[in-house]
Scaffold this motif. Structure first.
Motif, mmCIF file in Angstrom:
data_model
loop_
_atom_site.group_PDB
_atom_site.id
_atom_site.type_symbol
_atom_site.label_atom_id
_atom_site.label_comp_id
_atom_site.label_asym_id
_atom_site.label_seq_id
_atom_site.Cartn_x
_atom_site.Cartn_y
_atom_site.Cartn_z
ATOM 1 N N GLY A 89 0.816 -1.209 0.000
ATOM 2 C CA GLY A 89 0.000 0.000 0.000
ATOM 3 C C GLY A 89 0.853 1.264 0.000
ATOM 4 O O GLY A 89 2.015 1.247 0.398
ATOM 5 N N ARG A 93 -4.668 2.330 5.007
ATOM 6 C CA ARG A 93 -5.877 1.529 4.806
ATOM 7 C C ARG A 93 -6.778 1.604 6.027
ATOM 8 O O ARG A 93 -6.323 1.828 7.145
ATOM 9 N N TYR A 101 -8.842 1.379 0.835
ATOM 10 C CA TYR A 101 -7.389 1.476 0.704
ATOM 11 C C TYR A 101 -6.880 2.904 0.820
ATOM 12 O O TYR A 101 -5.718 3.168 0.578
ATOM 13 N N CYS A 102 -7.744 3.812 1.175
ATOM 14 C CA CYS A 102 -7.317 5.189 1.452
ATOM 15 C C CYS A 102 -8.342 5.773 2.414
ATOM 16 O O CYS A 102 -9.395 6.234 2.014
#
Length: 194
Positions: A89, A93, A101-102
């Motif tokens: 990544g 996360r 994922y953000c």
């Protein structure tokens, strides 16, 4: 202004490790008992040792530790974030596995290392005066800048001393609990002498 304080109540006992609840059950437990969590060292220990708080929830753990005098442990708790980067990544996360994922709430270290490790917080509304209370944990030094309405408060700390550049007056909370006051500008403070 007086803020009413709810008297502490007895929190339900956390589940045994062998009967670990789901994340949803854990969140429900903590949502219903949030006030007790902030007041109880036992619950704080439970959070650290048994909860395995997801990244998005970690700020609650950190904010519970600081008033219990354990702000120096927060730096060490941020080290597990390297697992997120090692898995490929490039953003924070939501969960250790899966999830968004953000996720903004997962950027806890960005805030907590400034607020709890460097210890920069408002001492008066509007940051007309700031408090600096470095709690470096295992770090040999830490440096950062915190925006305020009057400009950046820059802090460079080691376990022995802290150098502060501030557009507003500063109070330094020493590790021994003593408080010293300093004018705006640049101050270098020996943390070993209160």
């Amino acid at each position: 202004m007086t803020v009413p304080v709810r008297p502490p109540t007895t929190a339900p006992a956390p589940p045994a490790a062998s009967q670990r609840p789901s994340t949803k059950e854990e969140l429900s437990f903590f949502a219903g008992n949030f006030g007790n969590i902030l007041l109880s060292t036992a619950i704080s220990s439970f959070l650290l040792l048994h909860l395995g708080a997801q990244p998005f929830f970690r700020y609650v753990v950190h904010d519970a530790l600081a008033p219990l005098g354990a702000a120096d442990r927060i730096e060490g708790l941020c080290h597990d974030r390297t697992a997120l980067l090692e898995s490929g990544g490039s953003a924070f996360r939501e969960c250790w596995e899966g999830g968004s994922y953000c996720h903004g709430w997962s950027a806890t270290p960005s805030r907590d290392l400034l607020v709890h490790t460097l210890g920069v917080t408002p001492a008066e509304p509007g940051c007309l005066r700031v408090r600096v209370a470095p709690r470096l944990g295992g770090l040999s030094w830490a440096r950062g800048a915190v925006p305020t309405p009057g400009g950046l408060v820059q802090v460079d700390a080691t376990p022995e001393r802290v150098r502060i550049e501030s557009p507003v007056p500063v109070e330094v909370l020493h590790p021994d609990g003593s408080l010293t006051h300093h004018p705006y500008g640049t101050s270098t403070v020996d943390l070993r002498k209160g």
